[in-house]
Design an enzyme around this catalytic site. Sequence first.
Site, PDB file in Angstrom:
ATOM      1  N   HIS A   1       0.808  -1.215   0.000  1.00 44.27           N
ATOM      2  CA  HIS A   1       0.000   0.000   0.000  1.00 44.27           C
ATOM      3  C   HIS A   1       0.847   1.273   0.000  1.00 44.27           C
ATOM      4  O   HIS A   1       0.323   2.357  -0.208  1.00 44.27           O
ATOM      5  CB  HIS A   1      -0.994  -0.028   1.165  1.00 44.27           C
ATOM      6  CG  HIS A   1      -2.155  -0.932   0.890  1.00 44.27           C
ATOM      7  ND1 HIS A   1      -3.430  -0.697   1.340  1.00 44.27           N
ATOM      8  CD2 HIS A   1      -2.222  -2.073   0.171  1.00 44.27           C
ATOM      9  CE1 HIS A   1      -4.233  -1.657   0.922  1.00 44.27           C
ATOM     10  NE2 HIS A   1      -3.517  -2.512   0.221  1.00 44.27           N
TER      11      HIS A   1
ATOM     12  N   SER B   1      -0.469  -1.284  -6.062  1.00 43.33           N
ATOM     13  CA  SER B   1      -0.265  -2.457  -6.908  1.00 43.33           C
ATOM     14  C   SER B   1       0.394  -2.075  -8.222  1.00 43.33           C
ATOM     15  O   SER B   1       0.138  -0.998  -8.765  1.00 43.33           O
ATOM     16  CB  SER B   1      -1.610  -3.116  -7.211  1.00 43.33           C
ATOM     17  OG  SER B   1      -2.115  -3.765  -6.086  1.00 43.33           O
TER      18      SER B   1
ATOM     19  N   LYS C   1     -14.784  -8.079  -7.731  1.00 42.19           N
ATOM     20  CA  LYS C   1     -13.959  -8.934  -8.589  1.00 42.19           C
ATOM     21  C   LYS C   1     -13.321 -10.055  -7.755  1.00 42.19           C
ATOM     22  O   LYS C   1     -13.277 -11.209  -8.176  1.00 42.19           O
ATOM     23  CB  LYS C   1     -12.876  -8.098  -9.273  1.00 42.19           C
ATOM     24  CG  LYS C   1     -12.129  -8.843 -10.361  1.00 42.19           C
ATOM     25  CD  LYS C   1     -11.407  -7.879 -11.292  1.00 42.19           C
ATOM     26  CE  LYS C   1     -10.647  -8.634 -12.362  1.00 42.19           C
ATOM     27  NZ  LYS C   1     -10.439  -7.858 -13.573  1.00 42.19           N
ATOM     28  N   ASP C   2     -12.853  -9.681  -6.543  1.00 39.44           N
ATOM     29  CA  ASP C   2     -12.272 -10.691  -5.664  1.00 39.44           C
ATOM     30  C   ASP C   2     -13.329 -11.694  -5.208  1.00 39.44           C
ATOM     31  O   ASP C   2     -13.047 -12.882  -5.038  1.00 39.44           O
ATOM     32  CB  ASP C   2     -11.635 -10.028  -4.428  1.00 39.44           C
ATOM     33  CG  ASP C   2     -10.285  -9.391  -4.758  1.00 39.44           C
ATOM     34  OD1 ASP C   2      -9.706  -9.746  -5.804  1.00 39.44           O
ATOM     35  OD2 ASP C   2      -9.812  -8.548  -3.976  1.00 39.44           O
TER      36      ASP C   2
ATOM     37  N   GLU D   1       5.557 -33.901  -0.222  1.00 41.12           N
ATOM     38  CA  GLU D   1       4.334 -33.334  -0.767  1.00 41.12           C
ATOM     39  C   GLU D   1       4.648 -32.678  -2.100  1.00 41.12           C
ATOM     40  O   GLU D   1       5.778 -32.241  -2.334  1.00 41.12           O
ATOM     41  CB  GLU D   1       3.783 -32.290   0.214  1.00 41.12           C
ATOM     42  CG  GLU D   1       3.284 -32.898   1.501  1.00 41.12           C
ATOM     43  CD  GLU D   1       1.986 -33.641   1.297  1.00 41.12           C
ATOM     44  OE1 GLU D   1       2.060 -34.825   0.874  1.00 41.12           O
ATOM     45  OE2 GLU D   1       0.918 -33.083   1.530  1.00 41.12           O
TER      46      GLU D   1
HETATM   47  C1  HEM Z   1       0.379 -15.953   2.831  1.00 44.42           C
HETATM   48  C2  HEM Z   1       0.835 -15.651   1.660  1.00 44.42           C
HETATM   49  C3  HEM Z   1       0.589 -14.342   0.923  1.00 44.42           C
HETATM   50  C4  HEM Z   1      -0.440 -13.466   1.050  1.00 44.42           C
HETATM   51  C5  HEM Z   1      -1.639 -13.564   1.988  1.00 44.42           C
HETATM   52  C6  HEM Z   1      -0.196 -12.397   0.106  1.00 44.42           C
HETATM   53  C7  HEM Z   1      -1.034 -11.296  -0.084  1.00 44.42           C
HETATM   54  C8  HEM Z   1      -0.905 -10.373  -1.086  1.00 44.42           C
HETATM   55  C9  HEM Z   1      -1.923  -9.436  -1.477  1.00 44.42           C
HETATM   56  C10 HEM Z   1      -3.327  -9.309  -0.855  1.00 44.42           C
HETATM   57  C11 HEM Z   1      -1.436  -8.716  -2.537  1.00 44.42           C
HETATM   58  C12 HEM Z   1      -2.186  -7.675  -3.382  1.00 44.42           C
HETATM   59  C13 HEM Z   1      -3.083  -8.392  -4.395  1.00 44.42           C
HETATM   60  C14 HEM Z   1      -2.321  -9.077  -5.500  1.00 44.42           C
HETATM   61  O1  HEM Z   1      -1.401  -8.439  -6.082  1.00 44.42           O
HETATM   62  O2  HEM Z   1      -2.605 -10.251  -5.785  1.00 44.42           O
HETATM   63  C15 HEM Z   1      -0.077  -9.146  -2.758  1.00 44.42           C
HETATM   64  C16 HEM Z   1       0.792  -8.618  -3.720  1.00 44.42           C
HETATM   65  C17 HEM Z   1       2.082  -9.080  -3.951  1.00 44.42           C
HETATM   66  N1  HEM Z   1       2.670 -10.225  -3.430  1.00 44.42           N
HETATM   67 FE1  HEM Z   1       1.846 -11.400  -2.016  1.00 44.42          FE
HETATM   68  N2  HEM Z   1       0.980 -12.640  -0.572  1.00 44.42           N
HETATM   69  C18 HEM Z   1       1.498 -13.818  -0.097  1.00 44.42           C
HETATM   70  C19 HEM Z   1       2.656 -14.414  -0.521  1.00 44.42           C
HETATM   71  C20 HEM Z   1       3.562 -13.867  -1.440  1.00 44.42           C
HETATM   72  C21 HEM Z   1       4.777 -14.497  -1.873  1.00 44.42           C
HETATM   73  C22 HEM Z   1       5.246 -15.874  -1.393  1.00 44.42           C
HETATM   74  C23 HEM Z   1       5.380 -13.639  -2.767  1.00 44.42           C
HETATM   75  C24 HEM Z   1       6.695 -13.788  -3.532  1.00 44.42           C
HETATM   76  C25 HEM Z   1       7.648 -14.581  -3.219  1.00 44.42           C
HETATM   77  C26 HEM Z   1       4.547 -12.484  -2.906  1.00 44.42           C
HETATM   78  C27 HEM Z   1       4.829 -11.389  -3.697  1.00 44.42           C
HETATM   79  C28 HEM Z   1       3.945 -10.348  -3.938  1.00 44.42           C
HETATM   80  C29 HEM Z   1       4.216  -9.210  -4.806  1.00 44.42           C
HETATM   81  C30 HEM Z   1       5.512  -8.924  -5.554  1.00 44.42           C
HETATM   82  C31 HEM Z   1       3.036  -8.421  -4.811  1.00 44.42           C
HETATM   83  C32 HEM Z   1       2.793  -7.121  -5.594  1.00 44.42           C
HETATM   84  C33 HEM Z   1       2.108  -7.498  -6.860  1.00 44.42           C
HETATM   85  C34 HEM Z   1       1.747  -6.328  -7.707  1.00 44.42           C
HETATM   86  O3  HEM Z   1       1.476  -5.256  -7.157  1.00 44.42           O
HETATM   87  O4  HEM Z   1       1.757  -6.530  -8.932  1.00 44.42           O
HETATM   88  N3  HEM Z   1       3.449 -12.648  -2.087  1.00 44.42           N
HETATM   89  N4  HEM Z   1       0.224 -10.169  -1.875  1.00 44.42           N
END
Ligand code: HEM
Lengths: 421, 184
Positions: A214, A218, A242-243, A286
């Site tokens: 934030h 995004s 959408k979500d 797994e």
């Molecule tokens: C419990 C696991 C995770 C949760 C709950 C989570 C949650 C989120 C949420 C809500 C967003 C914004 C919506 C979206 O872009 O889809 C986001 C964005 C992002 N996440 Fe995660 N995430 C998790 C794991 C990860 C992992 C493992 C990675 C990379 C190794 C990651 C990398 C990113 C990146 C780079 C963004 C920005 C995407 C963009 O703005 O284009 N996330 N995450």
Amino acid sequence: MNFYKNIVLPIHDWVDYRLPVFSYVRKNLVDYPTPKNLNYWWNFGALLGITLMTMIITGIFLAFNYTPHTELAFASVEHLMRDVNYGWLIRFMHSSGASMFFILVYIHMFRSLYFGSFKAPRELLWIIGVAIYLAMMATAFMGYVLPWGQMSYWGATVITSLFSAIPIVGDSLVTWIWGGFVIGDNTLMRFFVVHYLMPMIIVLLVFFHLWALHSHHSNNPLGVDMKTPADSIPFHPYYTIKDLLGLGVFLTFYLTFVFFAPDYFGHPDNYVEANPLVTPAHIVPEWYFLPFYAILRSIDDKLLGVIAMFSAVSILFVLPWLDRGRVRSAKFRPIYRQFFWLFVADCFLLGYIGAQSAVEPFVTIGRLAAAYYFAHFLIIIPLVAKFERPLEPPESISAGVLEAQLKSKTAEPAAQLQGAE
Amino acid sequence: MNDQADDNKEIVDESPNRRDFLQIATYTVGGVGAGMAVWPLVDSINPPADVLSLASSEIDISSIKVGQSVTVMWRGRPVFVRHRTDTEIKEARAVPLDSLPDPASDEERTQKAEWLIMVGVCTHLGCIPNGQRETDPKGDFNGWFCPCHGSHYDSAGRIRKGPAPTNLEVPPYQFLDDTTVKIG
Ligand code: HEM
Ligand code: FES
């Protein structure tokens, strides 16, 4: 008397003045400006959050009925399945949920790779993501040990023994992790405690993940920053709805496994109680660990194999500095785009190899695939970033969206859009 | 977005429109779904099947002498089985019912006058009343006395004095023959 005006609103204002929770939610979940062109690949973060909550809640209810003791653990799980009301449902939601969690997280990560979401200024967001991924793997591994079946026991033995590869201190380290000379009661108890603890740490990491998100908002399929208000729409109702649609589709997929194929992701040997004297014929981790397992086995040296496996994950931490290319989205990177898909294919290939026994031709294929995995990060990505000539991305999100509309054969929606602006 | 909503309000009157309907439908479906998802979790906390199935205990009463009591377990709770003396029976039957806080006749509470069988859990807050052993205090009414907050039960297990609201519970039981009782 107006209930909302006279009761709800004053309480809302009183609280919000002292602790601005409501303004906070409004700022971050309602009015929050979001790129107007996000596609469905941006649903997966929200789905991950919901799955994390599902895992924590079902986990708490499992723990009500679980006994972390070698003599009782297996029986306590069977008791849960047979005697506890809806125990089977809670357990299957948790066990299939773990697989769903990894499906979602892999899509989420590949999304970030494709659209360059790991690049400045989102490096920390990405790094926290990788930390979450590591924490998820540790949690899943320890959770799999708890039912104390044959796969639990021997999987735990093999994975913890990886640490014995460390020179000098390795063996004492493993004894320390086990709290004994084999996996036993002490191991099971500490795995249970840590398995319960880790998700709380993941929640904390997710909080920082979203804080970082934030701060710079995004990324989006075009990979260009939001510049004017015309580039964004409020999160609610556009992306909440959408979500929600994505959630419906995901739940259908998830619950189909829970109700109709609950053991699909499991292994029959885990319905046999752990026996420290007999190792099952095929022990496989797994599915979500298989690519790394293949990398481990691709090197004959014990220490080097372990190092390769851990490096395969750790290399993700430095990715933002391996890819110095200016353009984010693969949409405008013709060369990177092709290597991206090759990399995806390589990961699937490694996963397939990880599930096979270590015989030819799988060994050789596995070695090549493992070598390619590292080459992708260490050679291909830096070189492509240097020599590729990306297309010029549009000036702004609005410009890009408009261009796409004009290009599409039906001119009508574009005309409408122009009219609206 | 907000502008648009405001515009709509000016045009459309207060009567429910399509959007209201969709919103109410969404919340209703969501609410019902959430309720259905929560129920299995709530129900999993209820007693599981193995606990419910420990439903009956059979006991041999031939060795219990007159004036003796034994305590047996039924569904994890103590059940008092007392072979009553004639005095106790007479005392219990002599009490006028309208003087009791929870009126019940001794005949209603026993199948055979000399055998008193009841759940040994105080109806106040769940302690186990004293009175099973010869040396126990039996309270002011020659029955049982709960040490926790001072409830006195008489020789038919009825509450006579103290905070407990009702008599000690009589479980379902059955004499299979002269020496065997099945509880539950
Ligand atoms: C419990 C696991 C995770 C949760 C709950 C989570 C949650 C989120 C949420 C809500 C967003 C914004 C919506 C979206 O872009 O889809 C986001 C964005 C992002 N996440 Fe995660 N995430 C998790 C794991 C990860 C992992 C493992 C990675 C990379 C190794 C990651 C990398 C990113 C990146 C780079 C963004 C920005 C995407 C963009 O703005 O284009 N996330 N995450
Ligand atoms: S519990 Fe027996 S008197 Fe309170």
